[in-house]
Design an enzyme around this catalytic site. Structure first.
Site, short mmCIF file in Angstrom:
data_model
loop_
_atom_site.label_atom_id
_atom_site.label_comp_id
_atom_site.label_asym_id
_atom_site.label_seq_id
_atom_site.Cartn_x
_atom_site.Cartn_y
_atom_site.Cartn_z
N SER A 64 3.66 -1.96 10.31
CA SER A 64 5.11 -1.99 10.54
C SER A 64 5.77 -3.31 10.14
O SER A 64 6.73 -3.76 10.78
CB SER A 64 5.43 -1.63 12.00
N ASN B 257 0.85 -1.19 0.00
CA ASN B 257 0.00 0.00 0.00
C ASN B 257 0.89 1.24 0.00
O ASN B 257 1.50 1.55 1.02
CB ASN B 257 -0.91 -0.04 1.24
N GLU C 156 -5.15 -5.00 10.49
CA GLU C 156 -4.15 -3.95 10.69
C GLU C 156 -4.44 -3.21 11.99
O GLU C 156 -5.26 -2.28 12.02
CB GLU C 156 -4.19 -2.94 9.52
N HIS D 199 -9.51 0.97 4.87
CA HIS D 199 -8.23 1.19 5.55
C HIS D 199 -8.46 2.10 6.77
O HIS D 199 -9.29 3.02 6.71
CB HIS D 199 -7.21 1.82 4.60
N GLY E 134 2.56 2.41 10.75
CA GLY E 134 3.46 3.54 10.59
C GLY E 134 4.19 3.93 11.87
O GLY E 134 4.78 5.01 11.96
N LYS F 148 -0.03 4.22 -0.19
CA LYS F 148 -0.71 5.37 0.43
C LYS F 148 -0.58 6.59 -0.47
O LYS F 148 -0.53 6.46 -1.69
CB LYS F 148 -0.20 5.59 1.86
N GLU G 131 -6.88 4.51 7.92
CA GLU G 131 -6.70 5.94 7.68
C GLU G 131 -7.98 6.56 7.12
O GLU G 131 -8.31 7.72 7.41
CB GLU G 131 -5.49 6.16 6.76
P1 13P Z 1 3.10 0.51 7.60
O1 13P Z 1 3.63 -0.77 7.00
O2 13P Z 1 3.78 1.73 7.08
O3 13P Z 1 3.01 0.43 9.09
O4 13P Z 1 1.57 0.65 7.07
C1 13P Z 1 0.73 -0.44 7.15
C2 13P Z 1 -0.50 -0.14 6.39
O5 13P Z 1 -1.30 0.71 6.76
C3 13P Z 1 -0.73 -0.88 5.14
O6 13P Z 1 -2.02 -0.67 4.65
#
Ligand code: 13P
Length: 248
Positions: free
Chosen positions: A211, A9, A165, A95, A171, A11, A97
């Site tokens: 992560s 992803n 997740e 997601h 992150g 983002k 976010e």
């Molecule tokens: P990170 O791997 O940067 O922690 O993000 C995970 C994520 O949100 C994947 O959709």
């Protein structure tokens, strides 16, 4: 068996030059065969056509979101039909976010999953608890509630991958321990067994995100109910190739 699945992803990241470089790394990397691992990368919408056209054919692309129903007067949105029209096979929905920053409820995410599937897209549906929810002991209630909102709206799970997740791991560099991931994955599989069917529980991939790096992917991949990863930050780096290789 469930084929290992690794999603990247991206983002809201990348310039045209950076996208070229990432695609080059992906195309040159030594990875297990597509019989062993399914790889899907998810660039921002504007880069989807170029990535799709340049990416090695055994890797596929996903959008990071799509609209909840048929397109029309919905300024700023992109419809499932448009993705299908461009040959984009996958979409990430729900997601954290989008749930937290854009206010997407579990019902809205469930509606999106149902509509995307009805149009022929394959869906990576994300669930996960916040740190506060984990600390108050409501992790299993949260992830089952998010999954239930999807289960109430769909019949066929063939084209669904569930991404667990935990929000506190996204992150942050604070990866879930293999045992923490396995606990929730096993819980979700059991939830599917009871509330959908034993067949769906057995065949649906449940992947972990938060992560994930080349340094921790192998041990996580060794857990019984961890069927792959949804990778954020590390999917923009050469180590994504190593994460893909943790399938074997
Ligand atoms: P990170 O791997 O940067 O922690 O993000 C995970 C994520 O949100 C994947 O959709």
């Amino acid at each position: 068996g469930r084929k290992f699945f690794v999603g990247g992803n991206w983002k809201c990241n990348g310039t045209a030059d950076q996208v070229d470089k990432i695609v080059k790394i992906l195309n040159e990397g030594q990875v297990p065969s597509p019989d062993v691992v399914e790889v899907v990368v998810s660039p921002p919408y504007v880069f989807l056509p170029v990535v799709k056209s340049q990416l090695r054919p055994e890797f596929h692309v996903a959008a990071q979101n799509c609209w909840v129903k048929k397109g029309g007067a919905f300024t700023g949105e992109v419809s499932a039909e448009m993705l299908v029209n461009l040959g984009i096979p996958w979409v990430i929905l729900g997601h954290s976010e989008r749930r937290s920053l854009l206010g997407e409820s579990s019902e809205f995410v469930g509606d999106k999953v149902a509509y995307a599937l009805s149009q022929g897209l394959k869906v990576i549906a994300c669930v996960g608890e916040t740190l506060e929810q984990r600390e108050s002991g409501s992790t299993m209630d949260v992830v089952s509630g998010q999954t239930k909102a999807i289960a109430e709206r769909i019949k066929d799970w063939t084209n669904v991958v569930i991404a667990y997740e935990p929000v506190w791991a996204i992150g942050t560099g604070k990866v879930a321990t293999p045992a923490q991931a396995q606990d929730v994955h096993a819980f979700l599989r059991d939830w599917l067994k009871t509330n959908v069917s034993p067949e769906v529980a057995e065949s649906t991939r449940i992947i972990y995100g938060g992560s994930v790096t080349a340094a921790n992917s192998k041990e996580l991949a060794g857990q019984l109910d961890v069927d792959g990863f949804l990778v954020g930050g590390a999917s923009l780096k050469p180590e994504f190739i190593d994460i893909i290789s943790s399938a074997t």
